[in-house]
Design a protein around this motif. Sequence first.
Motif: not given
Length: 748
Positions: A549, A552, A590, A593
């Motif tokens: 993550e 990314k 996000f 996430v």
Amino acid sequence: METFYLIIVIFIFLIAIFDLSVGVSNDAVNFLNSAIGAKAAPFKVIMAVAAIGIFVGASMSNGMMDIARHGIYQPQYFYMNEIMSILLAVMLTDVVLLDIFNTMGLPTSTTVSMIFALLGGTFALAIVKTINSAGALQMGDLINTDKALQVIVAIFVSVAIAFFFGVLVQYIARLIFKFNYQKQLKYFGALFGGFAATSIIYFILIKGLKESTLMTPENRQWIHDNTQILLGCCFLCTTILMQVLMWCRINILKIVVLLGTFALALAFAGNDLVNFIGMPLAGYSTYHDYIANSNGVSPDQYLMTSLLDSASTPSIFLIGSGIIMVVALLTSKKAHNVIKTSLDLSRQEAGEESFGTSPIARKLVRMTTNTSSFIVNNIPPKARTWLNARFDKDEVILEHGAAFDLIRASVNLVLASLLIALGTSLKLPLSTTYVTFMVAMGTSLADKAWGRDSAVYRITGVISVIGGWFLTAGAAFLICFTVTMIVYFGGSIAIILLGALAAYMLIHSQISYNKKLKQEKNSSLAQQMVANKDKQEALVLLRKFSREEFAKVLEWSADLYHRVTTGFLNESYRTLRKAMGDIETERRYFKQVKRLGTIGVSHLNDKVGLEKGLYYFQGNDFSYDIIHSIKRTCEPCLEHTDNNFNPLEQSQKDSFGEIAQSIVSFLEESRQSIEKDAFGDLAALYNQGNILINQLGVLKREEIRHMREQVSYIKVGIVYLTVIQESQNVVAYTINLLKMNQKFQEGN
């Protein structure tokens, strides 16, 4: 001319093969959702049971084919070329529309798609015929609107009834069995299993085999006259059988789930097969009747009165369709995608949510929460304690990786079967897709799977799916209306062009979907991390998840920062507007996430969770700050460009453009460092970042001096200073992210 229409019939059959594939991908959720969600058996066993049900149901299907022959249009008023135009347009519309929904992962109704596509195509030519007939023909003569109205009513009926009874029955079932159902199953298991098996068998007889070749009028009447005796004997026998199986230590809930999976698969293939091959068979009958009886009459003068007769489908078509459907079920990745949507909205555990939030969902959650609090506060304390004990989710018995338990899976299948069978016996056209989906949503709500932290996402998802059902009807009608007009007036050239367009859309859809699957490769890791209960394994999974993550985030940041700065320097409003939309998308992603990461941290043991969790949360904050800084960079640039204010001077563009490119390279190198989990190059990256910050500081001082000398450029100067400041922040936050990631990844 005969050869031309033969080619059209063959073309329609070729489209039907693709339609069978995408149709199975869409409707697989109806019969696979419960078995896969509860892990009732190994995946291959579940697929084998469903495949057998599909093949048996398809091989014995027949009577429902009449809807494609005279269910919507009145064939005695339509000529052969008009019927062929409608059928071809329906197939082209149906296959593309269903594929779009499958790619999006939204289950929709193949019946609604077919009915409204037929209605749209018929309406198109009905307009032409009423105009050409100078009032001799009316819309009511040409269109059977009753069927379409039944489908519209069925949408509301299916959604409301299925959801209400899903909530009610699951709540009662959970009061009886609790989440830890082993003790209660010893006492009530045989009765529950007998009732469930009897309900499913009744469903098979009433719905699954209703239109099969085995169900002659005599058989149907005998079942109707002896229904109570049949059900009584069936209940007695299955209850005894379930008790024997329990004595043999066999989990009867798994038997019930697999039996329900077989029943729904059989009913789907037997009753919904018309949605996929009804049009080709009607076209085949049309062509065969024209060849045999036209006696030289041209297609635009030959009325298709023969379609008023009932269909007699050759067995070879039914068996062939069954084989294609089985192959599609076993190989379609999009079927798994549609199933995933339903499971994500009904799973017991928290995890990655497929949908965002919406104002309607937030309002509903707020109202429901307030109402629930009021009711709970007015329940006597002893009753409240007893209810809490029945709904203690900490005691839930879940198979490894399951979305929900076998009790809920059994209720899903039994209740859906009963509602569909009841609707069929009362001649209510309930949709299998709508009933099974909404029952699953109702049972998940009753099971408190929609908690305070997930309800708003789940409700948004349900609203999206329901909205897609209505969208299916409208889109099918309008698209088929347009395509029918094009085919009717465009002739062979239009057919070739439309066929090529449909093929392109299907191929492009598959390519795009394969790319999407590659981009979502971390989804399984997220689910593993959320479902994991091993505290040692939790840290390993969370570290891998964070690397992916954080990498990314830096990849997105490099791309977004490049687009924002390039758009500003080149005065490209379109580039900046698109970048702003993508920034908002990434910010929403996000947030999800961060939520998943928080769940992962909660699974760590106390000592590790306290130390490593702090570093992880700080890394998350710096990641979010990077994206937020890019947003603060884009906003003034977008406004400035939109207003067509003065641009930067060329010297400013040159000096900043060079540094901006270096920042993009810095973000990309930082991403590679995190992705490779390599800390040897961090010192060089820190040094590179500090150099960039200093260079930006020099630009800032130069711009302040420049603004004092050139007052007319003060507007662009303010924006430029903001861009420089936020660029410094992007670099500084990236350095801090690298430091926090190193501390989180190192050590035990």
